[in-house]
Design a protein around this motif. Structure first.
Motif, short mmCIF file in Angstrom:
data_model
loop_
_atom_site.label_atom_id
_atom_site.label_comp_id
_atom_site.label_asym_id
_atom_site.label_seq_id
_atom_site.Cartn_x
_atom_site.Cartn_y
_atom_site.Cartn_z
N GLU A 149 117.23 80.33 50.99
CA GLU A 149 116.01 79.61 50.55
C GLU A 149 115.30 79.27 51.44
N CYS A 206 108.28 77.79 48.20
CA CYS A 206 109.63 78.19 48.82
C CYS A 206 109.75 79.59 48.09
N CYS A 228 115.98 74.84 46.25
CA CYS A 228 115.25 74.03 47.25
C CYS A 228 115.05 72.47 46.56
ZN ZN Z 1 112.69 77.08 45.48
#
Ligand code: ZN
Ligand code: ATP
Ligand code: MG
Length: 516
Positions: free
Chosen positions: A360, A475, A311
């Protein structure tokens, strides 16, 4: 733990300090010690903790000032405050301040365990650790002081003290949910079975596999489940995040604080002039060997590394922006490439590799939106692992290394508190790991996680939201190798034992290779 700061700085002035000026100077000293340095310090603080200008030595155009402090109005802060205060006083005698030369800077920290590793930094000239008392002699310029180097060194040492007491205990781990046990259908190592059936073969690089069609059928089935049961119903949109991460991104994401032992570093050629590189190709043509040392001399960098966590590379897309309320929460995901980690001796099977595939999921919005999305994801995952994959799994709250490393979280304490605090969001910052039982090793394998990262990323990348409330993000990393390892370790490679859903999604193994 207690801390003392002691600083001697020489102020150079355009003219000599005469007796008349000395008088004014010392008046300023008294004023500073009694009021200026106490500004902003809570009344309850012991005066010994607050910075003081304790000595002045005049010598022509230089005046040496000695400051001492505890943790309030630290010696260097007192220096700059005093300089600002005394400048107009000197000005009234037509004397200007030309510069500051730091002569001595000493930090004394007590309550330091003797197994703490003292950092070796250019700023630390020497150190001594005796009976729990650490003395540091710093070599710093006034620019370093303005840049808060002593404060950062103190924070660093505090983190190292924390990590010695934290380190042995490993991650803070707290069970949230455990599924019912599932029937034992298989007890062997799934990687070995996959290799036997030519579903996978070792790649040429360390910790790398070449996935044959059968293994990819599984990956794609998992991906389809994630898309149909999680990503689409929850409204996530696909993006493509870069897979080469430059230092700037890791500086902002916080990974620059500690990711170095696991990075696959990336370098660029010093020039793309073919003549500059001709030797290297020639050497190979003659010897059949690639001259690695010769190459090392011809490259710059490293400029960063291969994708480690997926991320961080998303964030430059929104960096410096204020997001409109209508676009919140932002919900995106990436599945565009590999992640790389130098796992060293830890490599095992397909579950701990140097090159892996991960979906992700990233979301951001207000604290409430961020926490609510994490809850919806937990529900969706729960459904998938119970009803579709029928796994034996559990999930647990853990303190991720980067938060522990940043001192963001004290184990057992509330990591962050939200203004107003009504939603209790602050207590939700952290990571939940999902683990699957591996019958062959009687171990649990982390196969994915969901993290509520608080305002860490929005702060690091300077992202704001229209309402002016704190921007938060979360995330979730879904490791396809880990899902595969978990599923096959429990269900085996024979489809007869698989849940019907999976049989359908994967289809008959596509065996196109016949090795003679
Ligand atoms: Zn992440
Ligand atoms: P572990 O403790 O097993 O090393 P981690 O805490 O390093 O895992 P994270 O940094 O949380 O893992 O990464 C998120 C996800 O990425 C993991 O849940 C896993 O699915 C995947 N992953 C991480 N490292 C590897 C690896 N070496 N091989 C395969 N998948 C990995
Ligand atoms: Mg790891």
């Amino acid at each position: 733990m207690s801390v003392r700061f002691s600083l001697i700085a020489a102020l150079s002035t355009s003219n000599e300090i005469t007796d008349e000026v000395k008088f004014a100077f010392e008046k300023a000293q008294v004023e500073a010690n009694t009021t200026l340095f106490k500004k902003g310090v809570p009344k309850s603080v012991d005066v010994k903790e607050i910075g003081q200008l304790i000595d002045i030595k005049y010598s022509g155009n230089t005046t040496e000032l000695k400051f001492e402090s505890g943790t309030y109005t630290r010696a260097h802060d007192a220096l700059f405050r005093f300089k600002k205060y005394v400048a107009p006083v000197l000005g009234s005698y037509h004397i200007g301040i030309r510069g500051i030369d730091v002569k001595k800077y000493k930090m004394t920290i007590t309550g330091v365990p003797d197994n703490v590793r003292i950092p070796t930094l250019p700023f630390i000239e020497s150190h001594e650790l005796k009976n729990g008392e650490l003395t540091l002699d710093l070599k710093v310029t006034s620019a370093d002081l303005e840049n808060k180097v002593p404060d950062r060194i103190l924070k660093l040492i505090e983190e190292k003290i924390q990590s010695v007491s934290y380190g042995g205990k490993g991650e803070h781990w707290e069970l949230v949910f455990a599924s019912a046990p599932k029937p034992r259908l298989f007890t062997r190592d799934p990687t070995e079975e996959m290799v036997k059936r030519n579903w996978i073969r070792h790649g040429a690089a360390r910790g790398q596999w070449i996935h044959g069609p059968q293994s990819v059928q599984l990956f794609r089935a998992f991906e389809q489940i994630v898309v149909e049961k999680i990503i689409r119903p929850l409204g996530f949109s696909e993006m493509i995040f870069p897979k080469l991460t430059p230092w700037d991104v890791w500086m902002r994401s916080g990974h620059a604080k500690g990711v170095y032992p696991e990075i696959y570093y990336v370098c660029t050629p010093k020039t793309r002039d073919p003549a500059f590189w001709e030797d290297v190709g020639d050497y190979f043509k003659v010897t059949g060997k690639v001259p690695v040392e010769m190459i090392r001399d011809k490259i710059d960098g490293p400029i960063g590394g291969l994708c480690y966590a997926q991320c961080p590379s998303f964030w430059p897309f929104v960096q410096g922006e204020t997001l409109g309320t209508a676009s919140l929460p932002v919900k995106v995901f990436d599945r565009s490439g590999t992640s790389h980690r130098y796992e060293s001796g830890g490599i095992h099977g397909i579950e701990r590799v140097d090159e892996f595939h991960r979906i992700e999921i990233v979301w951001l919005g207000t604290a409430e939106q961020t926490v609510a999305m994490a809850d919806r994801l937990h529900e969706a995952y729960h459904h998938v692992f119970e009803e579709i994959l029928e796994l034996e799994w559990r999930c647990a709250k853990v303190t991720p290394w980067f938060m522990a490393q940043e001192g963001m979280v004290d184990t057992g304490k509330t990591p962050q508190t939200v203004e107003g605090g009504a939603c209790g969001c602050g207590e939700r910052v952290g990571t939940t790991d999902y683990e699957a039982y591996l019958p062959y090793s009687d171990n649990w394998l982390e196969f994915q996680n969901v993290s509520i990262n608080g305002d860490k990323y929005p702060k690091g990348f300077n992202v704001k939201i229209q309402s002016g409330a704190d921007c938060w993000s979360g995330c979730s990393g879904i490791g396809l190798e880990r899902w595969t390892a978990a599923f096959l370790a429990q269900k085996g490679l024979d489809m007869a034992n698989w849940p019907d859903n999976m049989k359908k999604l994967v289809g008959e193994p596509n065996e196109i290779f016949r090795f003679m």
